[in-house]
Write an enzyme that holds these catalytic residues in place. Structure first.
Site, mmCIF file in Angstrom:
data_model
loop_
_atom_site.group_PDB
_atom_site.id
_atom_site.type_symbol
_atom_site.label_atom_id
_atom_site.label_comp_id
_atom_site.label_asym_id
_atom_site.label_seq_id
_atom_site.Cartn_x
_atom_site.Cartn_y
_atom_site.Cartn_z
ATOM 1 C CG ASN A 23 -2.102 -0.974 0.982
ATOM 2 O OD1 ASN A 23 -2.240 -1.541 -0.107
ATOM 3 N ND2 ASN A 23 -2.902 -1.183 2.006
ATOM 4 C CG ASP A 123 -12.869 -3.243 -4.169
ATOM 5 O OD1 ASP A 123 -12.810 -4.249 -3.446
ATOM 6 O OD2 ASP A 123 -11.890 -2.694 -4.683
HETATM 7 C C1 UD1 Z 1 -6.380 1.867 1.436
HETATM 8 C C2 UD1 Z 1 -5.684 0.539 1.294
HETATM 9 C C3 UD1 Z 1 -6.556 -0.587 1.831
HETATM 10 C C4 UD1 Z 1 -6.989 -0.277 3.240
HETATM 11 C C5 UD1 Z 1 -7.618 1.108 3.335
HETATM 12 C C6 UD1 Z 1 -7.973 1.514 4.755
HETATM 13 C C7 UD1 Z 1 -4.323 0.847 -0.659
HETATM 14 C C8 UD1 Z 1 -4.034 0.449 -2.059
HETATM 15 N N1 UD1 Z 1 -5.385 0.288 -0.092
HETATM 16 O O1 UD1 Z 1 -7.546 1.807 0.611
HETATM 17 O O2 UD1 Z 1 -5.807 -1.792 1.807
HETATM 18 O O3 UD1 Z 1 -7.925 -1.246 3.656
HETATM 19 O O4 UD1 Z 1 -6.729 2.092 2.793
HETATM 20 O O5 UD1 Z 1 -6.867 1.430 5.566
HETATM 21 O O6 UD1 Z 1 -3.601 1.615 -0.058
HETATM 22 N N2 UD1 Z 1 -14.250 6.581 0.955
HETATM 23 C C9 UD1 Z 1 -15.263 7.360 0.475
HETATM 24 N N3 UD1 Z 1 -14.950 8.365 -0.413
HETATM 25 C C10 UD1 Z 1 -13.691 8.617 -0.821
HETATM 26 C C11 UD1 Z 1 -12.644 7.803 -0.330
HETATM 27 C C12 UD1 Z 1 -12.951 6.789 0.567
HETATM 28 O O7 UD1 Z 1 -16.416 7.179 0.819
HETATM 29 O O8 UD1 Z 1 -13.470 9.553 -1.615
HETATM 30 C C13 UD1 Z 1 -14.566 5.514 1.932
HETATM 31 C C14 UD1 Z 1 -14.333 4.126 1.391
HETATM 32 O O9 UD1 Z 1 -15.461 3.643 0.690
HETATM 33 C C15 UD1 Z 1 -14.081 3.339 2.661
HETATM 34 C C16 UD1 Z 1 -13.386 4.345 3.584
HETATM 35 O O10 UD1 Z 1 -13.674 5.633 3.030
HETATM 36 O O11 UD1 Z 1 -15.288 2.958 3.246
HETATM 37 C C17 UD1 Z 1 -11.883 4.170 3.668
HETATM 38 O O12 UD1 Z 1 -11.316 4.221 2.396
HETATM 39 P P1 UD1 Z 1 -9.820 4.665 2.127
HETATM 40 O O13 UD1 Z 1 -9.149 4.990 3.426
HETATM 41 O O14 UD1 Z 1 -9.833 5.708 1.076
HETATM 42 O O15 UD1 Z 1 -9.187 3.335 1.558
HETATM 43 P P2 UD1 Z 1 -8.349 3.147 0.247
HETATM 44 O O16 UD1 Z 1 -7.365 4.256 0.101
HETATM 45 O O17 UD1 Z 1 -9.246 2.814 -0.886
#
Ligand code: UD1
Length: 426
Positions: A23, A123
């Protein structure tokens, strides 16, 4: 279709080395786009997601070369030659295979003034919106439209601003910081994610010439610069892989030294293992986790860092399922993350789901059966469960596991487990 055949019964024992974090490495690769010239990243895991991100960068016009480092636990050195004028489009075939491809959006719009990146879609662990990525870039002055399945961002030059994230999203924090480093003026990201991978990315950006303060806290301040330089950088060790070995040691009543594991990156998870009865020692360059007898159930609540990582939740459920007592596991980050529980139930686990809570009643052992890996971490959790089953558990669709765990089978075998990769006809 590749499978793992996992024969239960062995204790995990010995030493295992953890290479760089998936990550982090994927975002460091995206960050390289911010400077023309050759950047070199060490301890990059040899996993499918890195192959996909390499392809993303190649299609943007970069030269990408990877060389394994023997004895590194599946890591290697990646060189990225970034052209003066990268192309700015990333197709659906790549974004669909790996959502983290979206992290090229920030660097591209900052450096090239435009980007056209396919929308990732759904996803297996939840809907995973992009609203915070989009609204943050808009606050920085980008115009963003969604058309024919693509996000199209344009901005002649981004301008520093203040951004408040509704949730400390890891991906949004990263994209916005990577965009802000080349913006005009100062950007403040509040309620920013604090994960070690964010700190790692910011360290690399600073080494490239960015001005960033507050990485690892909820307020990150970025003072824009005019240009960045290529860099040589080493990826932070993978705390989720380290945590997987730690939980595996407890589940199999083993004794494992996790070389390069960073205890401070896993404080809550390691405390939970101590509560379950394990011996946990922080060593100068690693972590030792040992377990005698059957673990006790402990409750777990997933939260953004420094809370218990959602990526270790499947392993926590698997651990509780072979512990004494009852555990309440609460998932607060991804709504669909309990989907894999149906597979664990096929192995005889006693788990009841109610919304974002799972009630797990421990049993002595799992009962082997064929199961499906539904995502990277669920796959790893099922393999650990297979190690505690009474026969041979076939874990199918392990291409998911290959996305995140370099040399998983070899490393398990090195710790004494009886695991083989096999193939089934499609
Ligand atoms: C990253 C990691 C993943 C990890 C996650 C949380 C990578 C490639 N993946 O995923 O393994 O499980 O962090 O630690 O680094 N959300 C929204 N809107 C947005 C962005 C996020 O609603 O614009 C929500 C997502 O649906 C989710 C939550 O926020 O429910 C957390 O997501 P996020 O922290 O962004 O995870 P990722 O960066 O996708």
């Amino acid at each position: 279709m590749d499978c793992f055949e996992v024969t239960g019964g062995a204790r995990l024992q010995g030493r295992v080395r953890v290479t760089g974090a998936k990550n982090s490495a994927l975002k460091l690769m995206a960050a390289a786009l911010l400077a023309p010239g050759r950047s070199t990243i060490h301890e990059v895991p040899d996993i499918l997601d890195v192959t996909i991100m390499s392809e993303v960068l190649r299609r943007l016009g970069c030269g990408v070369a990877y060389e394994r480092t023997p004895g590194s636990g599946g890591g290697g050195r990646l060189t990225i030659d970034v052209p003066d004028k990268p192309s700015t489009e990333t197709d659906y075939d790549l974004v669909r295979r790996m959502r983290a491809s979206i992290s090229v959006l920030g660097p591209l719009v900052a450096r090239c003034g435009s980007a056209r990146v396919a929308l990732p879609g759904g996803d297996a662990i939840g809907s995973r919106g992009l609203d915070m990525h989009i609204s943050g870039l808009e606050r920085l002055g980008a115009t963003i439209i969604s058309e024919h399945g693509f996000l199209i961002a344009t901005a002649p030059r981004l301008t520093g601003t203040s951004i408040w994230l509704d949730f400390p999203s890891v991906g949004a924090t990263e994209n916005l910081v990577m965009a802000a480093v080349l913006a005009q003026g100062t950007t403040v990201v509040d309620n920013a994610a604090r994960e070690p991978e964010i700190v790692d990315l910011c360290r690399m950006l600073v080494a490239m010439g960015a001005r960033i303060e507050g990485a690892g806290t909820s307020t990150i301040t970025v003072e824009g610069v005019d240009s960045m330089s290529p860099v040589e950088y080493t990826t932070v060790p993978d705390r989720i892989v380290a945590g997987t070995w730690a939980i595996g040691a407890v589940m199999t009543r083993g004794d494992v030294v996790i070389e390069r594991g960073v205890a401070e990156h896993l404080t809550v998870a390691l405390d939970k293992l101590t509560d379950s009865g394990a011996t946990v020692e922080a060593l100068p360059d690693g972590i030792r986790v040992a377990m005698d007898g059957r673990p006790r159930c402990v409750d777990v609540v997933t939260l953004p860092f420094p809370g218990f990582p959602t990526d270790l939740q499947p392993m926590a459920v698997a651990l509780a399922a072979v512990s004494t007592g009852t555990a309440l596991i609460t998932e607060n980050v991804f709504e669909g993350r309990f989907m894999f529980v149906n597979e664990l139930v096929r192995l005889g686990a006693d788990v009841r789901i109610d919304g974002h809570h799972a009630v797990v009643r421990g049993r002595e052992r799992f009962s082997s059966a064929p199961v499906l890996a539904t995502d990277i971490r669920a796959g790893a959790g099922l393999v650990l469960a297979g190690l505690c089953s009474d026969g041979v558990t076939e874990v199918q669709e392990v291409h998911h596991v290959d996305r995140g765990y370099p040399d998983f089978v070899d490393q398990l075998r090195g710790l004494g487990a009886d695991v083989r990769r096999t193939q089934r006809p499609d």
